[in-house]
Design an enzyme around this catalytic site. Structure first.
Site, short mmCIF file in Angstrom:
data_model
loop_
_atom_site.label_atom_id
_atom_site.label_comp_id
_atom_site.label_asym_id
_atom_site.label_seq_id
_atom_site.Cartn_x
_atom_site.Cartn_y
_atom_site.Cartn_z
N ALA A 76 0.84 -1.20 0.00
CA ALA A 76 0.00 0.00 0.00
C ALA A 76 0.87 1.25 0.00
CB ALA A 76 -0.92 0.00 1.22
N ASP A 77 0.29 2.32 -0.49
CA ASP A 77 0.96 3.62 -0.45
C ASP A 77 -0.12 4.68 -0.26
OD1 ASP A 77 3.55 5.20 -0.94
OD2 ASP A 77 2.11 6.18 -2.27
N THR A 78 0.17 5.66 0.58
CA THR A 78 -0.80 6.71 0.90
C THR A 78 -0.25 8.08 0.51
OG1 THR A 78 -1.67 5.41 2.75
CG2 THR A 78 -2.18 7.77 2.73
N GLY A 113 -3.47 3.70 -2.17
CA GLY A 113 -3.49 2.69 -3.22
C GLY A 113 -3.10 1.35 -2.62
#
EC number: 3.6.1.9
Length: 200
Positions: A76-78, A113
Site C-alpha cells: 500500500a501507499d498513501t 493505493g
C-alpha cells in the site's frame, strides 16, 4: 485466513492488520517511489504500491519452493492531496509547520493505493477519504510538530494523534484509510480471493 506478506514497515498498517486479526509477516525491500508525470493522481499510490509488491514478490519467489502455493502479498501507499498538489513527508520542522498551515481550515483528500498479488493474480484499487481541518493556530501546529515529530507521515500528521482529536472537523470516507490502509476493503478483497481459490 491464510497468512499474508505485508510489504510495508508502517507501524500503522501493522496495527490495522492486527486489529483485523489478519495473520501476516512483514517483508520489506526498498523501492524508488517514482511514477510517470502524466499519471492521474488517483493512480499514483497504486503505481507505487505495485512497485513495492513486485520487488517483494521477486524476493519471496526466490525463497520458497516451486511446489508451494504462491504467497499473498499486500502492498500500500498513501498520499495526501490538497487541491491538485501531492503533499509528501516533511523534510524538517519548518516544512511540517508550513504543511499544516496549508491544511488548516481546508479540505484535503487522503488516497491510499492497495495492491494484492498472489502468483499471476492481482487486485488493485484506491480508496479516497476527505478530511476537513478546523482553523489551527500557529501555537497548536508548533505544539503538535514539536511533541509528535510527524516527519515520517505524508501530510505531516497522523489522524489518530492529538491533532486529529482536536483539529479535525470532519471525515468523509474510511477513517482507517487516513491511518494508511482501508482495512475493511482489504478484508473483503482477501475473502474474495479465498473464495475464488476454493472454487478452483
Amino acid at each position: 485466513m491464510q497468512k499474508i506478506i505485508l510489504a510495508s514497515q508502517s507501524p500503522r498498517r501493522k496495527q490495522l492488520l492486527e486489529w483485523a486479526e489478519i495473520p501476516f509477516e512483514i517483508v520489506v525491500k526498498s523501492t524508488e517511489e517514482t511514477y510517470p508525470e502524466d499519471l492521474p493522481i488517483e493512480e499514483i499510490p497504486i503505481h507505487i504500491a505495485r512497485q513495492k509488491a513486485i520487488v517483494v514478490t521477486e524476493t519471496i519467489t526466490k525463497m520458497v519452493k516451486l511446489s508451494q502455493e504462491p504467497k499473498i502479498i499486500l502492498a500500500a501507499d498513501t498520499v495526501v492531496v490538497l487541491g491538485d498538489k501531492i503533499i509528501g513527508k516533511p523534510v524538517d520542522r519548518q516544512d511540517a509547520i508550513d504543511i499544516l498551515i496549508s491544511l488548516s481550515g481546508n479540505l484535503h483528500r487522503v488516497i491510499t493505493g492497495v495492491v494484492i498479488q498472489q502468483g499471476d493474480q492481482e487486485i488493485a484499487f484506491s480508496d479516497i477519504t476527505s478530511v476537513q481541518f478546523h482553523e489551527l493556530t500557529k501555537q497548536q501546529i508548533e505544539f503538535y510538530v514539536d511533541k509528535y515529530k510527524p516527519y515520517d507521515k505524508a501530510g505531516a500528521y497522523a489522524i489518530q494523534e492529538w491533532i486529529g482529536v482536536v483539529g479535525i472537523k470532519s471525515v468523509s470516507g474510511d477513517f482507517y484509510n487516513v491511518m494508511g490502509l482501508p482495512v475493511s476493503r482489504v478484508v473483503q478483497e482477501l475473502e474474495k480471493l479465498k473464495r475464488k481459490e476454493l472454487k478452483e
